[in-house]
Design a protein around this motif. Structure first.
Motif, PDB file in Angstrom:
ATOM      1  N   ALA A 114       0.809  -1.222   0.000  1.00 29.58           N
ATOM      2  CA  ALA A 114       0.000   0.000   0.000  1.00 29.58           C
ATOM      3  C   ALA A 114       0.840   1.269   0.000  1.00 29.58           C
ATOM      4  N   GLY A 115       2.143   1.138   0.135  1.00 31.90           N
ATOM      5  CA  GLY A 115       3.020   2.289   0.017  1.00 31.90           C
ATOM      6  C   GLY A 115       2.894   3.323   1.120  1.00 31.90           C
ATOM      7  N   VAL A 116       2.343   2.929   2.274  1.00 31.71           N
ATOM      8  CA  VAL A 116       2.244   3.882   3.382  1.00 31.71           C
ATOM      9  C   VAL A 116       3.638   4.239   3.895  1.00 31.71           C
ATOM     10  N   MET A 117       4.522   3.269   3.869  1.00 29.95           N
ATOM     11  CA  MET A 117       5.901   3.482   4.306  1.00 29.95           C
ATOM     12  C   MET A 117       6.816   3.565   3.082  1.00 29.95           C
ATOM     13  N   PRO A 118       7.189   4.764   2.628  1.00 30.04           N
ATOM     14  CA  PRO A 118       8.141   4.868   1.528  1.00 30.04           C
ATOM     15  C   PRO A 118       9.430   4.134   1.894  1.00 30.04           C
ATOM     16  N   GLU A 119       9.922   3.315   1.009  1.00 32.43           N
ATOM     17  CA  GLU A 119      11.059   2.457   1.341  1.00 32.43           C
ATOM     18  C   GLU A 119      12.303   3.257   1.732  1.00 32.43           C
ATOM     19  N   GLU A 120      12.458   4.449   1.208  1.00 28.94           N
ATOM     20  CA  GLU A 120      13.639   5.247   1.565  1.00 28.94           C
ATOM     21  C   GLU A 120      13.608   5.698   3.030  1.00 28.94           C
ATOM     22  N   HIS A 121      12.423   5.578   3.673  1.00 23.69           N
ATOM     23  CA  HIS A 121      12.316   5.990   5.079  1.00 23.69           C
ATOM     24  C   HIS A 121      12.237   4.804   6.041  1.00 23.69           C
ATOM     25  N   ARG A 122      12.173   3.586   5.526  1.00 21.79           N
ATOM     26  CA  ARG A 122      11.932   2.420   6.394  1.00 21.79           C
ATOM     27  C   ARG A 122      12.981   2.299   7.500  1.00 21.79           C
ATOM     28  N   SER A 123      14.245   2.505   7.161  1.00 19.89           N
ATOM     29  CA  SER A 123      15.301   2.334   8.170  1.00 19.89           C
ATOM     30  C   SER A 123      15.272   3.425   9.242  1.00 19.89           C
ATOM     31  N   LYS A 124      14.535   4.512   8.982  1.00 17.58           N
ATOM     32  CA  LYS A 124      14.398   5.571   9.980  1.00 17.58           C
ATOM     33  C   LYS A 124      13.334   5.216  11.025  1.00 17.58           C
ATOM     34  N   ILE A 125      12.475   4.280  10.684  1.00 14.32           N
ATOM     35  CA  ILE A 125      11.406   3.845  11.590  1.00 14.32           C
ATOM     36  C   ILE A 125      11.754   2.512  12.245  1.00 14.32           C
ATOM     37  N   PHE A 126      12.270   1.597  11.432  1.00 16.08           N
ATOM     38  CA  PHE A 126      12.665   0.277  11.928  1.00 16.08           C
ATOM     39  C   PHE A 126      14.174   0.144  11.788  1.00 16.08           C
ATOM     40  N   ASN A 127      14.862   0.111  12.913  1.00 19.30           N
ATOM     41  CA  ASN A 127      16.322   0.061  12.885  1.00 19.30           C
ATOM     42  C   ASN A 127      16.803  -0.839  14.018  1.00 19.30           C
ATOM     43  N   PRO A 128      17.710  -1.772  13.735  1.00 20.18           N
ATOM     44  CA  PRO A 128      18.212  -2.662  14.786  1.00 20.18           C
ATOM     45  C   PRO A 128      18.822  -1.923  15.977  1.00 20.18           C
ATOM     46  N   LYS A 129      19.200  -0.668  15.769  1.00 20.24           N
ATOM     47  CA  LYS A 129      19.793   0.104  16.865  1.00 20.24           C
ATOM     48  C   LYS A 129      18.746   0.482  17.921  1.00 20.24           C
ATOM     49  N   TYR A 130      17.465   0.471  17.505  1.00 15.88           N
ATOM     50  CA  TYR A 130      16.400   0.891  18.419  1.00 15.88           C
ATOM     51  C   TYR A 130      15.700  -0.342  18.994  1.00 15.88           C
ATOM     52  N   PRO A 131      15.346  -0.332  20.281  1.00 17.17           N
ATOM     53  CA  PRO A 131      14.624  -1.474  20.857  1.00 17.17           C
ATOM     54  C   PRO A 131      13.214  -1.613  20.302  1.00 17.17           C
ATOM     55  N   GLN A 132      12.644  -0.503  19.810  1.00 18.92           N
ATOM     56  CA  GLN A 132      11.300  -0.521  19.241  1.00 18.92           C
ATOM     57  C   GLN A 132      11.283   0.368  18.002  1.00 18.92           C
ATOM     58  N   SER A 133      10.211   0.262  17.220  1.00 25.15           N
ATOM     59  CA  SER A 133      10.105   1.152  16.072  1.00 25.15           C
ATOM     60  C   SER A 133       9.878   2.579  16.573  1.00 25.15           C
ATOM     61  N   VAL A 134      10.094   3.537  15.686  1.00 26.82           N
ATOM     62  CA  VAL A 134       9.944   4.948  16.038  1.00 26.82           C
ATOM     63  C   VAL A 134       8.544   5.413  15.635  1.00 26.82           C
ATOM     64  N   PRO A 135       7.804   6.104  16.499  1.00 23.60           N
ATOM     65  CA  PRO A 135       6.476   6.607  16.125  1.00 23.60           C
ATOM     66  C   PRO A 135       6.565   7.539  14.916  1.00 23.60           C
ATOM     67  N   ALA A 136       5.597   7.446  14.030  1.00 27.64           N
ATOM     68  CA  ALA A 136       5.632   8.205  12.779  1.00 27.64           C
ATOM     69  C   ALA A 136       4.335   8.986  12.593  1.00 27.64           C
ATOM     70  N   PHE A 137       4.375   9.950  11.676  1.00 35.74           N
ATOM     71  CA  PHE A 137       3.139  10.625  11.293  1.00 35.74           C
ATOM     72  C   PHE A 137       2.985  10.551   9.777  1.00 35.74           C
ATOM     73  N   LEU A 138       1.727  10.588   9.342  1.00 38.23           N
ATOM     74  CA  LEU A 138       1.397  10.488   7.926  1.00 38.23           C
ATOM     75  C   LEU A 138       0.935  11.837   7.391  1.00 38.23           C
ATOM     76  N   VAL A 139       1.380  12.137   6.175  1.00 41.57           N
ATOM     77  CA  VAL A 139       0.865  13.266   5.404  1.00 41.57           C
ATOM     78  C   VAL A 139       0.471  12.711   4.046  1.00 41.57           C
ATOM     79  N   ASP A 140      -0.769  12.948   3.637  1.00 39.38           N
ATOM     80  CA  ASP A 140      -1.300  12.404   2.390  1.00 39.38           C
ATOM     81  C   ASP A 140      -1.134  10.883   2.325  1.00 39.38           C
TER      82      ASP A 140
END
Length: 350
Positions: free
Chosen positions: A282-308
């Motif tokens: 569905a393209g809600v998560m642009p692939e170029e941003h995926r590592s900014k939300i899901f990253n092995p360095k973080y214990p959990q994913s990072v909360p995000a906001f949607l525009v359009d």
């Protein structure tokens, strides 16, 4: 036979957002909203509240607390051996639908090769006897089962357990109090077997995330596609195809909004399921941003906001305010909408 209609990524995006109640908040009950959106991941307790706030009109934290206390909803380890918040009606179909698959996956892990189904069944019987109609803390369960962390962590594959409030809530986030699901919610109906459970899960997934290929339904449920396919073959479903030719299944009357439908700004919690791989189409998560939300360095994913309808940045609550970090250039109207929605989200935290 006519060729199936092709759905663009934009059409799939709007379909998913509509079904997830992110185009327009619902005025329904929490159990009905959970059934509509295909359950809600709950491994981090505040995520439940924020996820519902984004989807329910006028949601306040005490509404979920009350629903948990009244046993209208429950938290348990279900699909993909992950904690989910589900309606009481959906708990047993989900638990029974994934039970065999969960046990097989658990026993199949190489580091558990010294543990057997017989051993785990014995541990489950011991725990069930001790639990009775009451509750036990994780520490008490661990001590009862001989201090073996592997057995403590895996026993819920053989005995259905639910988190008991106030543990696993906004005010008491540590989920460390448990009860047997058959005591807390009542025993399952006799008619619910694995196939019936999987059918409910298919309906919940397509109703909340569809249209979707069988592989994504199975991925979400934590089951092999070969276990899901016989069930979908027996259901009355409609078919589409994605732009790459992948076959998509859907419920007969599920919404397919106009692809140009406007989408309001929405804030998503940690581990919101629409950002996970099974909803990638569905393209809600642009692939170029995926590592900014899901990253092995973080214990959990990072909360995000949607525009359009797409991830446009991250957010955090700090010193009484919601602070955002955009990934993209935003126009003045989007900035104003983000600020207003952020103020409402800050009120939820207060």
């Amino acid at each position: 036979m006519a060729e199936a209609r092709t759905l663009t990524e934009q059409e799939l995006n709007r379909a998913l957002l509509a079904r997830q109640l992110l185009l327009e908040r619902s005025t329904g009950s929490i159990p009905k909203v959970l059934e509509r959106m295909g359950t809600l991941q709950a491994q981090y307790a505040p995520s439940m509240y924020i996820g519902l706030w984004s989807r329910l009109e006028g949601f306040r934290r005490e509404r979920l607390d009350r629903a948990l206390e009244q046993r209208n909803v429950a938290q348990g380890t279900l699909m993909r051996a992950t904690i989910h918040l589900v309606s009481a009606a959906d708990y047993w179909p989900a638990a029974i639908g994934v039970r065999r698959g969960r046990r097989e996956a658990w026993l199949g892990a190489s580091y558990r090769k010294d543990y057997s189904a017989k051993q785990m069944s014995a541990a489950a019987r011991k725990l069930r006897k001790e639990l009775g109609d009451g509750t036990m803390s994780r520490k008490e369960i661990h001590e009862l089962l001989g201090g073996d962390s592997v057995v403590t962590n895996g026993v819920n594959m053989w005995l259905d357990l639910v988190r008991v409030p106030p543990s696993g809530t906004w005010e008491r986030r540590r989920a460390d109090l448990y009860a047997a699901a058959e005591h807390w919610l009542g025993k399952p109906a006799k008619r619910i077997d694995e196939r019936a459970g999987i059918e409910v899960l298919v309906r919940r997934y397509l109703g909340g995330f569809g249209p979707a290929p069988i592989a994504d339904v199975a991925n979400w449920a934590g089951l092999h596609p070969k276990r899901v396919e016989p069930v979908t073959d027996s259901m009355k479903l409609r078919s589409f195809q994605a732009e790459d030719g992948t076959k998509l299944l859907d419920l007969p009357r599920a919404p397919l909004p106009d692809p140009e439908t406007p989408v309001p700004v929405r804030f998503l919690p940690t581990w919101d399921a629409i950002l996970i791989a099974h909803a990638r189409r569905a393209g809600v998560m642009p692939e170029e941003h995926r590592s900014k939300i899901f990253n092995p360095k973080y214990p959990q994913s990072v909360p995000a906001f949607l525009v359009d309808g797409r991830v446009a940045g991250t957010w955090r609550f700090e010193k009484g305010k919601v602070k955002t970090k955009p990934f993209v250039r935003l126009d003045a109207a989007a900035k104003r909408e983000i600020a207003k929605e952020g103020e409402r989200l800050a009120e939820l935290h207060a």
